[in-house]
Design a protein around this motif. Structure first.
Motif, PDB file in Angstrom:
ATOM      1  N   TYR A   5       6.719  -6.070  20.523  1.00  0.00           N
ATOM      2  CA  TYR A   5       6.832  -6.277  19.083  1.00  0.00           C
ATOM      3  C   TYR A   5       7.375  -5.008  18.434  1.00  0.00           C
ATOM      4  N   GLN A   6       7.897  -5.194  17.229  1.00  0.00           N
ATOM      5  CA  GLN A   6       8.319  -4.053  16.420  1.00  0.00           C
ATOM      6  C   GLN A   6       7.549  -4.090  15.104  1.00  0.00           C
ATOM      7  N   LEU A   7       6.845  -3.011  14.814  1.00  0.00           N
ATOM      8  CA  LEU A   7       6.109  -2.897  13.556  1.00  0.00           C
ATOM      9  C   LEU A   7       6.952  -2.140  12.542  1.00  0.00           C
ATOM     10  N   ARG A   8       7.055  -2.711  11.354  1.00  0.00           N
ATOM     11  CA  ARG A   8       7.719  -2.026  10.243  1.00  0.00           C
ATOM     12  C   ARG A   8       6.690  -1.823   9.129  1.00  0.00           C
ATOM     13  N   ALA A   9       6.388  -0.562   8.871  1.00  0.00           N
ATOM     14  CA  ALA A   9       5.428  -0.200   7.826  1.00  0.00           C
ATOM     15  C   ALA A   9       6.196   0.350   6.633  1.00  0.00           C
ATOM     16  N   TYR A  10       6.142  -0.375   5.527  1.00  0.00           N
ATOM     17  CA  TYR A  10       6.853   0.032   4.309  1.00  0.00           C
ATOM     18  C   TYR A  10       5.866   0.778   3.419  1.00  0.00           C
ATOM     19  N   LEU A  11       5.942   2.100   3.437  1.00  0.00           N
ATOM     20  CA  LEU A  11       5.027   2.938   2.663  1.00  0.00           C
ATOM     21  C   LEU A  11       5.771   3.471   1.442  1.00  0.00           C
ATOM     22  N   TYR A  12       5.391   2.958   0.285  1.00  0.00           N
ATOM     23  CA  TYR A  12       6.106   3.398  -0.916  1.00  0.00           C
ATOM     24  C   TYR A  12       5.415   4.584  -1.590  1.00  0.00           C
ATOM     25  N   GLN A  13       4.160   4.420  -1.952  1.00  0.00           N
ATOM     26  CA  GLN A  13       3.490   5.515  -2.636  1.00  0.00           C
ATOM     27  C   GLN A  13       1.978   5.367  -2.513  1.00  0.00           C
ATOM     28  N   PRO A  18       1.659  10.751  -4.315  1.00  0.00           N
ATOM     29  CA  PRO A  18       2.938  10.932  -3.617  1.00  0.00           C
ATOM     30  C   PRO A  18       3.757   9.649  -3.574  1.00  0.00           C
ATOM     31  N   THR A  19       5.077   9.805  -3.620  1.00  0.00           N
ATOM     32  CA  THR A  19       6.007   8.694  -3.416  1.00  0.00           C
ATOM     33  C   THR A  19       6.845   9.007  -2.183  1.00  0.00           C
ATOM     34  N   TRP A  20       6.590   8.277  -1.100  1.00  0.00           N
ATOM     35  CA  TRP A  20       7.322   8.496   0.146  1.00  0.00           C
ATOM     36  C   TRP A  20       8.595   7.663   0.209  1.00  0.00           C
ATOM     37  N   ASN A  21       8.522   6.418  -0.247  1.00  0.00           N
ATOM     38  CA  ASN A  21       9.656   5.490  -0.128  1.00  0.00           C
ATOM     39  C   ASN A  21      10.209   5.544   1.293  1.00  0.00           C
ATOM     40  N   ILE A  64       6.081  14.931   4.273  1.00  0.00           N
ATOM     41  CA  ILE A  64       5.034  15.570   3.468  1.00  0.00           C
ATOM     42  C   ILE A  64       5.538  15.728   2.045  1.00  0.00           C
ATOM     43  N   ILE A  65       4.720  15.321   1.085  1.00  0.00           N
ATOM     44  CA  ILE A  65       5.050  15.485  -0.329  1.00  0.00           C
ATOM     45  C   ILE A  65       4.161  16.597  -0.894  1.00  0.00           C
ATOM     46  N   PRO A  66       4.714  17.732  -1.295  1.00  0.00           N
ATOM     47  CA  PRO A  66       3.869  18.863  -1.706  1.00  0.00           C
ATOM     48  C   PRO A  66       3.326  18.715  -3.126  1.00  0.00           C
ATOM     49  N   GLU A  67       2.141  19.267  -3.319  1.00  0.00           N
ATOM     50  CA  GLU A  67       1.528  19.473  -4.638  1.00  0.00           C
ATOM     51  C   GLU A  67       1.463  18.206  -5.493  1.00  0.00           C
ATOM     52  N   THR A  68       0.753  17.206  -5.005  1.00  0.00           N
ATOM     53  CA  THR A  68       0.605  15.976  -5.788  1.00  0.00           C
ATOM     54  C   THR A  68      -0.604  15.199  -5.291  1.00  0.00           C
ATOM     55  N   LEU A  69      -1.146  14.374  -6.165  1.00  0.00           N
ATOM     56  CA  LEU A  69      -2.188  13.417  -5.799  1.00  0.00           C
ATOM     57  C   LEU A  69      -1.649  11.993  -5.819  1.00  0.00           C
ATOM     58  N   PRO A  92       0.161  15.544   0.598  1.00  0.00           N
ATOM     59  CA  PRO A  92      -0.196  14.373   1.408  1.00  0.00           C
ATOM     60  C   PRO A  92       0.930  13.894   2.319  1.00  0.00           C
ATOM     61  N   TYR A  93       0.497  13.368   3.465  1.00  0.00           N
ATOM     62  CA  TYR A  93       1.356  12.574   4.337  1.00  0.00           C
ATOM     63  C   TYR A  93       0.495  11.494   4.971  1.00  0.00           C
ATOM     64  N   ALA A  94       1.144  10.438   5.443  1.00  0.00           N
ATOM     65  CA  ALA A  94       0.431   9.300   6.023  1.00  0.00           C
ATOM     66  C   ALA A  94       0.789   9.158   7.492  1.00  0.00           C
TER      67      ALA A  94
END
Length: 244
Positions: A56-64, A101-104, A94-99, A79-81
């Motif tokens: 299988y292929q997993l696609r995880a869409y992490l927006y924010q 984060p928007t990864w998109n 990694i998104i610095p200095e935030t509570l 933060p990072y996930a």
């Protein structure tokens, strides 16, 4: 009740369920109702094994994410996930200095081996674990986790419904630690194939059109008249307060 949502090829039956019983084809339904097709027993061993597996292929869409824990002295985190599925895992940027984060970012875990009948996997999908961390030069602080169920797609996406982002609660030790806006798809790799890869920005995949929300610029105006009844701070009166 036996759940087919396990990825490992062999799972030992606990004594409370299988004690002194040989799990044969004739008594599986009696002692393990809901046992999926493709299961068989090993003679003299209280365990189940599957005959076949699929990739299988997993696609995880992490927006924010929003309202995460603050772990740095600045009052923020970096933060990072980390997406964990089966025996694979991969992290976001990694998104610095935030509570908030928007990864998109789209995380792809390819060729994950899942044992069991695909139709049963679609009914009871294996879980995906997402853990969030605050990045530090020495050690990473744990921010919390969420466990989600992916949408299983067996036909390569033909005729599937539109994928929608959902808010998932993040918890740490039973304490609410924010929310994650994301969506998850698990594609069976076979004759139907999988959809084309999402577009890339720099060195990572972003969310594809149709999943990524449509954004627009807005402006917020905050009108502050004043403050009153402020308590002392470090035993000193507050003379010149400011709002940020």
């Amino acid at each position: 009740m036996w759940s087919p949502s396990l990825i490992s090829r062999r799972t030992t039956i606990s004594p409370a369920v299988g004690r002194q019983r040989n799990l044969t084809t004739g008594n599986q339904d009696k002692y393990l109702p809901g046992t999926p097709p493709g299961c068989t027993s090993l003679s003299g061993v209280r365990c189940l094994t599957f005959r076949d597996s699929n990739n299988y292929q997993l696609r995880a869409y992490l927006y924010q994410a929003r309202d995460l824990f603050a772990e740095d002295s600045s009052g923020f985190s970096d933060p990072y996930a980390q997406v964990i599925f089966g025996n694979q895992s991969k992290a976001t940027k990694i998104i610095p200095e935030t509570l908030c984060p928007t990864w998109n970012q789209t995380i792809i875990l390819d060729n994950v081996q899942v044992w069991g009948n695909p139709k049963e996997i679609a009914k009871q999908p294996p879980s995906v674990v997402i853990e969030l961390f605050d990045y530090d030069a020495v050690g990473h602080d744990y921010l919390g986790r969420t466990v989600v169920t992916p949408a299983v797609i067996l036909d390569g996406g033909v005729g599937s419904t539109e994928t929608k982002l959902t808010w998932y609660e993040v918890t740490r030790g039973g304490e609410h630690g924010g929310e994650l806006l994301a969506a998850f798809e698990l594609y069976l790799k076979g004759n139907m194939g999988v959809p084309p890869l999402p577009p890339t920005v720099e060195d990572h995949y972003i969310l594809p059109n149709g999943v990524r929300p449509i954004m627009q610029h807005t402006r917020i105006e905050v009108l502050t008249w004043g403050v009153r009844n402020m308590k002392k701070f470090h035993m000193s009166a507050i003379n010149n307060p400011s709002i940020e």
